[in-house]
Design a protein around this motif. Structure first.
Motif, PDB file in Angstrom:
ATOM      1  N   GLU A 436       0.827  -1.203   0.000  1.00 38.59           N
ATOM      2  CA  GLU A 436       0.000   0.000   0.000  1.00 38.59           C
ATOM      3  C   GLU A 436       0.865   1.259   0.000  1.00 38.59           C
ATOM      4  O   GLU A 436       0.528   2.254  -0.652  1.00 38.59           O
ATOM      5  CB  GLU A 436      -0.921  -0.008   1.219  1.00 38.59           C
ATOM      6  CG  GLU A 436      -1.923   1.124   1.236  1.00 38.59           C
ATOM      7  CD  GLU A 436      -2.871   1.063   2.430  1.00 38.59           C
ATOM      8  OE1 GLU A 436      -3.856   1.823   2.442  1.00 38.59           O
ATOM      9  OE2 GLU A 436      -2.623   0.256   3.348  1.00 38.59           O
ATOM     10  N   LEU A 455       1.256  -6.458  -2.957  1.00 40.68           N
ATOM     11  CA  LEU A 455      -0.110  -6.757  -2.543  1.00 40.68           C
ATOM     12  C   LEU A 455      -0.549  -8.126  -3.046  1.00 40.68           C
ATOM     13  O   LEU A 455      -1.252  -8.866  -2.337  1.00 40.68           O
ATOM     14  CB  LEU A 455      -1.062  -5.681  -3.056  1.00 40.68           C
ATOM     15  CG  LEU A 455      -0.980  -4.325  -2.340  1.00 40.68           C
ATOM     16  CD1 LEU A 455      -1.807  -3.282  -3.069  1.00 40.68           C
ATOM     17  CD2 LEU A 455      -1.429  -4.439  -0.895  1.00 40.68           C
ATOM     18  N   LEU A 469      -7.355  -3.974  -1.152  1.00 39.32           N
ATOM     19  CA  LEU A 469      -6.601  -2.821  -1.650  1.00 39.32           C
ATOM     20  C   LEU A 469      -6.343  -2.938  -3.145  1.00 39.32           C
ATOM     21  O   LEU A 469      -6.432  -1.954  -3.889  1.00 39.32           O
ATOM     22  CB  LEU A 469      -5.280  -2.700  -0.889  1.00 39.32           C
ATOM     23  CG  LEU A 469      -5.389  -2.212   0.563  1.00 39.32           C
ATOM     24  CD1 LEU A 469      -4.077  -2.448   1.301  1.00 39.32           C
ATOM     25  CD2 LEU A 469      -5.754  -0.734   0.601  1.00 39.32           C
TER      26      LEU A 469
END
Length: 877
Positions: A436, A455, A469
Motif C-alpha cells: 500500500e 499486494l 486494496l
C-alpha cells in the motif's frame, strides 16, 4: 574378539540383490510400461559421484567398533565430551561410522550446538567410502538436502541419496519421502504417481505410520490418487492404530495427533468426544508441554473453560508458552469478560521468562486499548524491544503505527523500514502495508507496479486486506491500471474471506459504478456488511434507500440505517441524515425539516423559510420565513436569496429585492437571472436596462431555465425592448416548452393560431399545440380554444365544444374564462351592463352543482347568438 577385516566387491552383493528386488517390485519391467528410477530425475552431479557406487571398505577393526559402541553408551549417559574425544580420534583415522555418529550429534544439537551444515559435511565424509552405515548416512544427508537444512535445497541430490538408502535396506522414512517427491513431481523430478503409490503401499504393509497417513490423504477428496473413501478410511484407521500404540506407551504427541484426526478436517471425521478424550489424556499424562498445547487446542475446539484450566495449570508450572497463551486468553475474554489485570500479570511473567510473543501481545493491547489496557508509550516500548529481536508482528505493528496512527506523529520513512524488515521475515500483514505504501507513495517513491506485486504476494498468503486494496486500486478510474473486472474479482475474494470493507466497496461499485449495474447484488453485499457492523456500509445503504438506488425508495429504511451509522460514529452519517431529514420534510414531515434546518442544512433552511412564506405544512409566518431564508442565504444558498428577492419585489421593496436577486445571480441561480432579467427588461422596480435584462435572460435560458426562455420568446414575439424576430421567438418558446413550461406551448400555439406579433400564422400547427396543452389540463389553452370554437374564424365553429372548453377552464379558476361565461349569461338576459360581480357569484353557484348539469346549462345558454358573441369576445387570455 576383533572383527575380521574384509574387502568385498559389490557385485554380487546384498546391496545389488536388494536393488534388484526393489526395482522389480516397485517399477516393473520396461515391457509393462514401467520406468527405471533414474528416468525420473537427472543424473547425480559429477561433484557428488563419490557418494554413490564403489566397493565396501571393511577396513574397520573390531576394536574400532567397540570404541563406537562405547561412545554411544557415553552419549546415552550424557558424557558428551568423552564420547566426542573417542569419535574424533576415529575420524582422524578415517573410520566412516565415526563421521556418521558425530554428524547425528550436530544435526540434533546433542552435546554440541545444533549445526545442520556441519552435520551435512560429516554425513558426506561418511559416504566417501563404503561401510555398513553407508545407507544410514545417505538417508540422513538426503533428508537435509530435501529440507534445505544446513545445505542449499537440492531435490535431485535428495532423490538419489534417499533411493540409495532404500536400496541398501535402510527403509525408515526413505520410501515415504521418495513417494512424496514422486506423487506430484518437483521442479526437477518428473511425477510418477504409480511408483509413489507402490512405495507407500510397500511401507504401509510394514505398518509404517507415515505411509499409512499419506495413503489415507492421497485417497481422500482432493488427494493425488483416485478418490476412494472406504480405502482412505481403512488407511486412516490403521494409522490411528499405530498412534494408539504409541499413546499407550505415554507418547503425548501421538495423543494430540489422534485428537486432530477426530477434528472437522481430520481423517476420521468430526468426532468431538473422541477428540476431547485424546486431548484430555495428553494433558493428564503429565507432560507440561502437552498440557499447554492441549489447553490451547481445547480453547480452539470451543472447550474454553476446560482449556483455560489446563493453561492455568501449565502456566502455574512455569511453562512460558502457557503463560503467554493464558494471558492472551484472559485479555480476549475467551471464557467471559476480559480480565486485563490478570492478563497483564501472566504476560509480564512470560516476558520475564523470555517470551517475545508475550511482549508483542501485551504491547499491542496497550497501544490498541484492548481489554481495557491503554498505555501507548509503554506499549510501543514493548513492541520496540520485540522488534530488536526481529519479531515480525512487532515490526508490522510498529510500521502501522508510524504510518497511519493519528496518536503519534507520522513518520513514513521509519514505518517503511519496519515494514521492509517484517516483509523480509515473511509477515503477510507487513507485505500488505508495504504494498500500500508503494501504491500511494508513502515513505517510498510511488511505484504502482511494485505496490501491486507486494499486494499480490500478501493476497496469495491469504491477506484479505491486500485483496481489497488491489481491488480498490483496479476500480479507481484515475489509476492508469484501471481494470474493473480484476478489481471486481479481487474484492469478491476479499469479501468471501469476510472482509466487510470489501463487501461495502463492491456493493457500492455495483450501485454507483464503475462496475456494471447490479442493484440486487449491491444491496445484498451492503446489507451483509452493515449487519456485521460496517458503519460506512450503513451510510451507503441508507443513501441507496434515500435515492431509490437498487431498491424501492424508502425514507423510513434510509433513516434506520443512517441512524445506526450515526450511532456507530461514522463521520459522514450526520450530513447524510440531515439530507434525509430534508427529504422527509419535502414529504410533509415538518419535524424532520425543522431538524434538518436546525442542523444547518442550507437547503432545509430554505425549504422551511418557503414553507412559512406560503403556509405550506405550517402556519404562515412572515417573520420566521424571513429568518430561515436569511439563514440559508447567509449559508450561501442561491435559491434562498432568489426567494427573498421575489418576496421583497412582491412587497414593493424593490431595492432589497434586486440586491437579493443579484446575490442569487452571482451564485449561479438561473431562476434569479430570469426574474432579474424580466425586471430590467420591463423596468419593474428598477431602472429599465434592456441590454442587461436580455443578457440575464439569455444566460438563464442557456442554463436550462424555462421561464427565462419564455420571457425571451415573449420579447422577440412582441418586440419588448428588442426588434420583433419570428425565428428567435419560436426558438425560445419551443425551448421553454421542451423544458416543461406548458404556458410557453400555449403562447406559441396562440401566436401561430392568430398570427399576431412576429410569428406568422399557421392555424393547423397552432391548433395542435393548443389541443395538446388543453389535454394536459392547461386552463389558458382551454379558454383560448373555447373562444376559438365559439368564434369560428380560425377553426370550424362549434359552440358546444367551445362551451365545454370554457367550462373546463372556468372550473379551474381561469378568470377570463369565468368572465366570458358571466358576460354570456348577462348578454343572454339583456343585462349587458349589469354588475359583473353579481354574475360571477351566480357562476360560482353553477360550479358548485353537479358538473354535467352545469355544462348542459352553459351549452343551452350559448345557443343564443348574442351570448355566443359576448363569450367569444370576452376578456383576453
Amino acid at each position: 574378539m576383533e572383527r575380521t577385516k574384509v574387502r568385498t566387491r559389490l557385485i554380487p552383493s546384498l546391496r545389488l540383490a536388494t536393488a534388484i528386488g526393489i526395482t522389480v517390485a516397485l517399477v516393473g519391467c520396461a515391457a509393462t510400461g514401467g520406468s527405471a528410477p533414474g528416468e525420473h530425475v537427472p543424473p547425480v552431479p559429477q561433484a557428488y559421484q563419490g557418494w554413490f557406487g564403489g566397493v565396501i571398505d571393511a577396513d574397520i577393526s573390531g576394536r574400532d567398533w567397540d570404541t563406537i559402541d562405547y561412545s554411544q553408551r557415553l552419549i546415552e549417559e550424557e558424557r558428551y565430551e568423552e564420547a566426542l574425544k573417542h569419535l574424533n580420534a576415529l575420524m582422524a583415522r578415517n573410520v566412516m561410522p565415526a563421521f556418521y555418529e558425530v554428524g547425528k550429534l550436530y544435526e540434533r544439537g546433542t552435546g554440541v550446538e545444533e549445526n545442520p551444515a556441519k552435520a551435512a559435511e560429516l554425513y558426506g565424509k561418511a559416504l566417501d567410502l563404503q561401510s555398513p552405515i553407508h545407507g544410514n548416512a545417505s538417508l540422513n544427508l538426503g533428508r537435509l538436502y530435501q529440507e534445505g537444512r544446513g545445505v542449499e535445497r537440492n531435490d535431485v541430490l535428495a532423490y538419489h541419496l534417499l533411493w540409495q538408502a532404500m536400496e541398501e535396506g535402510v527403509e525408515q522414512d526413505a520410501e515415504t519421502r521418495l513417494a512424496k517427491m514422486l506423487a506430484n513431481g518437483t521442479q526437477n523430478i518428473e511425477a510418477d504417481p504409480d511408483t509413489a503409490k507402490r512405495l507407500l503401499e510397500r511401507a504401509a504393509n510394514r505398518g509404517d505410520a507415515q505411509a499409512l497417513e499419506a495413503l489415507a490423504n492421497a485417497h481422500s477428496p482432493g488427494g493425488w490418487l483416485e478418490e476412494e473413501p472406504a480405502l482412505a478410511m481403512d488407511y486412516a484407521q490403521r494409522f490411528a492404530e499405530t498412534l494408539e500404540a504409541k499413546a499407550s506407551q505415554g507418547d503425548t504427541g501421538a495423543m494430540l495427533q489422534l485428537a486432530s484426526m477426530y477434528s472437522a478436517e481430520g481423517l476420521l471425521g468430526d468426532q468431538p468426544e473422541q477428540r476431547i478424550r485424546w486431548m484430555r489424556q495428553a494433558a493428564e499424562a503429565g507432560d507440561i508441554d502437552a498440557l499447554a498445547r492441549t489447553g490451547r487446542q481445547m480453547i480452539d475446539a470451543g472447550e474454553s473453560a476446560r482449556g483455560l484450566e489446563l493453561l492455568a495449570e501449565a502456566a502455574g508450572e512455569g511453562h512460558v508458552d502457557a503463560m503467554t497463551y493464558y494471558g492472551e486468553a484472559l485479555l480476549e475474554g475467551t471464557a467471559g469478560q476480559p480480565q486485563p489485570v490478570q492478563a497483564e500479570r501472566w504476560l509480564r511473567e512470560a516476558i520475564e521468562a523470555g517470551s517475545v510473543d508475550a511482549k508483542v501481545i501485551l504491547g499491542r493491547a496497550l497501544v490498541n486499548g484492548q481489554g481495557g489496557l491503554n498505555d501507548l508509550p509503554r506499549g510501543m516500548n514493548l513492541l520496540e524491544q520485540a522488534a530488536e529481536q526481529d519479531h515480525a508482528l512487532a515490526l508490522a505493528q510498529l510500521g502501522a503505527l508510524y504510518l497511519d496512527d493519528e496518536r503519534i506523529a507520522g513518520q513514513p520513512y521509519i514505518a517503511v523500514d519496519y515494514l521492509e524488515r517484517a516483509h523480509e521475515l515473511g509477515h503477510p500483514w507487513a507485505t500488505q502495508q508495504l504494498g500500500e505504501a508503494y501504491l500511494k507513495g508513502r515513505g517510498v517513491p510511488q511505484d504502482p507496479a511494485q505496490g501491486e506485486q507486494l499486494l499480490r504476494q500478501a493476497a496469495d498468503q491469504g491477506q484479505s486486506g491486500a485483496m481489497r486494496l488491489l481491488g480498490e486500486a483496479y476500480l479507481d478510474e484515475k489509476n492508469p491500471n484501471f481494470q474493473p473486472s480484476r478489481g471486481e474479482e479481487m474484492l469478491r475474494q476479499a469479501a468471501q474471506a469476510g472482509d466487510t470493507t470489501a463487501m461495502t466497496l463492491l456493493g457500492e461499485a455495483y450501485l454507483e459504478g464503475p462496475l456494471p449495474e447490479n442493484p440486487s447484488q449491491g444491496v445484498r453485499l451492503l446489507t451483509q456488511a452493515a449487519q456485521q457492523g460496517d458503519a460506512y456500509a450503513m451510510v451507503v445503504l441508507g443513501r441507496a434507500y434515500r435515492n431509490g438506488s437498487g431498491v424501492e425508495r424508502d425514507l423510513s429504511e434510509a433513516n434506520r440505517w443512517l441512524t445506526r451509522a450515526q450511532e456507530a460514529g461514522h463521520e459522514s452519517a450526520d450530513e447524510a441524515l440531515t439530507y434525509l431529514q430534508r427529504d422527509l420534510g419535502a414529504q410533509g414531515n415538518m419535524e424532520a425539516l425543522v431538524a434538518a434546518a436546525e442542523d444547518g442544512h442550507p437547503g432545509a433552511m430554505a425549504d422551511l423559510g418557503r414553507a412559512f412564506l406560503t403556509g405550506e405544512g405550517v402556519q404562515r409566518d412572515q417573520g420566521r420565513a424571513e429568518y430561515w431564508l436569511g439563514q440559508a442565504h447567509q449559508a450561501g444558498h442561491a435559491g434562498a436569496a432568489a426567494s427573498l428577492g421575489r418576496m421583497y419585489l412582491d412587497r414593493g421593496a424593490t431595492g432589497r429585492g434586486i440586491d437579493y436577486l443579484e446575490a442569487a445571480v452571482s451564485r449561479g441561480h438561473a431562476g434569479a437571472r430570469a426574474d432579474l432579467g424580466e425586471a430590467y427588461l420591463a423596468g419593474d422596480g428598477v431602472e429599465r436596462n434592456v441590454e442587461r435584462g436580455m443578457e440575464l435572460l439569455r444566460a438563464a435560458a442557456q442554463a436550462g431555465n424555462a421561464q427565462a426562455a419564455f420571457h425571451l420568446g415573449e420579447a422577440y414575439q412582441h418586440g419588448n425592448g428588442v426588434e420583433q424576430d419570428a425565428e428567435q421567438a419560436e426558438r425560445w418558446y419551443r425551448q421553454a416548452s421542451d423544458a416543461g413550461a406548458l404556458h410557453a406551448r400555449v403562447a406559441l400555439g396562440l401566436a401561430l393560431m392568430r398570427g399576431e406579433g412576429a410569428i406568422a400564422q399557421d392555424v393547423e400547427q397552432g391548433h395542435e399545440l393548443l389541443l395538446a396543452a388543453a389535454e394536459q389540463g392547461h386552463p389558458g389553452a382551454q379558454a383560448t380554444l373555447g373562444r376559438e370554437y365559439l368564434r369560428g374564424e380560425n377553426v370550424e365553429r362549434d359552440p358546444e365544444r367551445g362551451a365545454d372548453y370554457l367550462y373546463q377552464a372556468a372550473s379551474q379558476g381561469h378568470r377570463s374564462a369565468r368572465l366570458s361565461l358571466a358576460q354570456a349569461y348577462l348578454s343572454a338576459r339583456g343585462l349587458e351592463h349589469a354588475n359583473q360581480q353579481q354574475a360571477l357569484l351566480w357562476l360560482d353557484d353553477v360550479f358548485e352543482s353537479e358538473g354535467q348539469m352545469a355544462v348542459e346549462t352553459l351549452r343551452q345558454l350559448l345557443t343564443d347568438e348574442a351570448a355566443i358573441a359576448a363569450a367569444a369576445n370576452g376578456s383576453a387570455e
